[in-house]
Design a protein around this motif. Structure first.
Motif, mmCIF file in Angstrom:
data_model
loop_
_atom_site.group_PDB
_atom_site.id
_atom_site.type_symbol
_atom_site.label_atom_id
_atom_site.label_comp_id
_atom_site.label_asym_id
_atom_site.label_seq_id
_atom_site.Cartn_x
_atom_site.Cartn_y
_atom_site.Cartn_z
ATOM 1 N N ALA A 32 0.927 -1.213 0.137
ATOM 2 C CA ALA A 32 0.007 -0.091 0.184
ATOM 3 C C ALA A 32 0.722 1.492 -0.191
ATOM 4 O O ALA A 32 0.640 2.248 -0.737
ATOM 5 N N ALA A 33 1.930 1.228 0.671
ATOM 6 C CA ALA A 33 2.900 2.447 0.824
ATOM 7 C C ALA A 33 3.555 2.667 -0.426
ATOM 8 O O ALA A 33 3.455 3.975 -0.911
ATOM 9 N N THR A 34 3.672 1.664 -1.207
ATOM 10 C CA THR A 34 4.365 1.822 -2.597
ATOM 11 C C THR A 34 3.312 2.510 -3.384
ATOM 12 O O THR A 34 3.394 3.356 -4.476
ATOM 13 N N ILE A 35 2.176 2.000 -3.514
ATOM 14 C CA ILE A 35 1.141 2.357 -4.303
ATOM 15 C C ILE A 35 0.603 3.952 -4.224
ATOM 16 O O ILE A 35 0.727 4.621 -5.034
ATOM 17 N N ALA A 36 0.392 4.264 -2.751
ATOM 18 C CA ALA A 36 0.233 5.384 -2.476
ATOM 19 C C ALA A 36 1.344 6.518 -2.896
ATOM 20 O O ALA A 36 0.979 7.501 -3.505
ATOM 21 N N ALA A 37 2.553 6.104 -2.838
ATOM 22 C CA ALA A 37 3.634 7.005 -3.314
ATOM 23 C C ALA A 37 3.765 7.059 -4.792
ATOM 24 O O ALA A 37 4.326 7.987 -5.149
ATOM 25 N N SER A 38 3.342 6.030 -5.485
ATOM 26 C CA SER A 38 3.558 6.008 -7.064
ATOM 27 C C SER A 38 2.329 6.461 -7.866
ATOM 28 O O SER A 38 2.395 7.160 -9.055
ATOM 29 N N LEU A 39 0.984 6.477 -7.290
ATOM 30 C CA LEU A 39 -0.214 6.974 -8.314
ATOM 31 C C LEU A 39 -0.805 8.144 -7.640
ATOM 32 O O LEU A 39 -0.867 8.606 -6.614
ATOM 33 N N LYS A 40 -1.037 9.025 -8.811
ATOM 34 C CA LYS A 40 -1.374 10.166 -8.740
ATOM 35 C C LYS A 40 -2.937 10.234 -8.007
ATOM 36 O O LYS A 40 -3.786 9.404 -8.618
ATOM 37 N N GLY A 41 -3.059 10.945 -7.081
ATOM 38 C CA GLY A 41 -4.562 10.889 -6.444
ATOM 39 C C GLY A 41 -4.987 9.822 -5.678
ATOM 40 O O GLY A 41 -6.184 9.544 -5.211
ATOM 41 N N VAL A 42 -4.003 8.916 -5.343
ATOM 42 C CA VAL A 42 -4.280 7.831 -4.504
ATOM 43 C C VAL A 42 -3.507 8.107 -3.201
ATOM 44 O O VAL A 42 -2.271 7.721 -3.057
ATOM 45 N N GLY A 43 -4.158 7.965 -2.125
ATOM 46 C CA GLY A 43 -3.543 8.337 -0.890
ATOM 47 C C GLY A 43 -3.220 6.841 -0.168
ATOM 48 O O GLY A 43 -3.788 5.819 -0.612
ATOM 49 N N GLN A 44 -2.709 7.055 1.051
ATOM 50 C CA GLN A 44 -2.885 5.627 1.931
ATOM 51 C C GLN A 44 -3.983 4.835 2.039
ATOM 52 O O GLN A 44 -3.864 3.471 1.885
ATOM 53 N N SER A 45 -5.040 5.642 2.158
ATOM 54 C CA SER A 45 -6.271 4.891 2.461
ATOM 55 C C SER A 45 -6.879 4.220 1.042
ATOM 56 O O SER A 45 -7.186 2.763 0.916
ATOM 57 N N LYS A 46 -6.805 4.764 -0.024
ATOM 58 C CA LYS A 46 -7.058 4.046 -1.181
ATOM 59 C C LYS A 46 -6.265 3.108 -1.570
ATOM 60 O O LYS A 46 -6.642 2.129 -2.087
ATOM 61 N N ALA A 47 -4.958 3.204 -1.272
ATOM 62 C CA ALA A 47 -3.846 2.446 -1.643
ATOM 63 C C ALA A 47 -4.117 0.928 -0.774
ATOM 64 O O ALA A 47 -4.041 -0.295 -1.191
ATOM 65 N N GLU A 48 -4.562 1.177 0.479
ATOM 66 C CA GLU A 48 -4.797 -0.019 1.392
ATOM 67 C C GLU A 48 -6.114 -0.693 0.691
ATOM 68 O O GLU A 48 -6.337 -1.915 1.000
ATOM 69 N N ALA A 49 -7.129 -0.053 0.259
ATOM 70 C CA ALA A 49 -8.118 -0.528 -0.611
ATOM 71 C C ALA A 49 -7.957 -1.294 -1.533
ATOM 72 O O ALA A 49 -8.493 -2.479 -1.879
ATOM 73 N N ILE A 50 -6.880 -0.926 -2.276
ATOM 74 C CA ILE A 50 -6.461 -1.660 -3.459
ATOM 75 C C ILE A 50 -5.920 -2.992 -3.199
ATOM 76 O O ILE A 50 -6.283 -3.989 -3.696
ATOM 77 N N VAL A 51 -4.861 -2.961 -2.130
ATOM 78 C CA VAL A 51 -4.443 -4.134 -1.730
ATOM 79 C C VAL A 51 -5.457 -5.055 -1.201
ATOM 80 O O VAL A 51 -5.631 -6.384 -1.310
#
Length: 94
Positions: A32-51
């Protein structure tokens, strides 16, 4: 003229980091941390939802599947198309 060329070269040198961009992220393997840091408009909570979606439903087969995750819409997918990898390939090559 010489001053103009120097100014132009300096301006170009200062702009180059902006063109380097982010490296793509594999949304099927990244945390999640990597996704949040890499994608525009995706913060930690959205990245955690992706995972969480990935863990429940399996790997994403296309970038468009990210829109199935609550909080991630078609606009977010479109804005990140060049940054999203699935199965080791860039999303725009599918």
């Amino acid at each position: 003229m010489h001053t103009f060329i120097k100014s132009l070269l300096l301006s170009l040198a200062l702009c180059l980091p902006a063109f380097a961009g982010q490296p793509p992220v594999n949304v099927n393997t990244a945390d999640a941390a990597t996704i949040a840091a890499s994608l525009k408009g995706v913060g930690q909570s959205k990245a955690e939802a992706i995972v969480a979606w990935r863990e429940k439903n399996g790997s994403f087969k296309s970038p468009e599947e990210l829109a199935k995750v609550q909080g991630i819409g078609d606009k977010t997918v479109a804005a990140n198309r060049e940054l999203i990898l699935v199965e080791g390939t860039a999303a725009n090559t599918r």
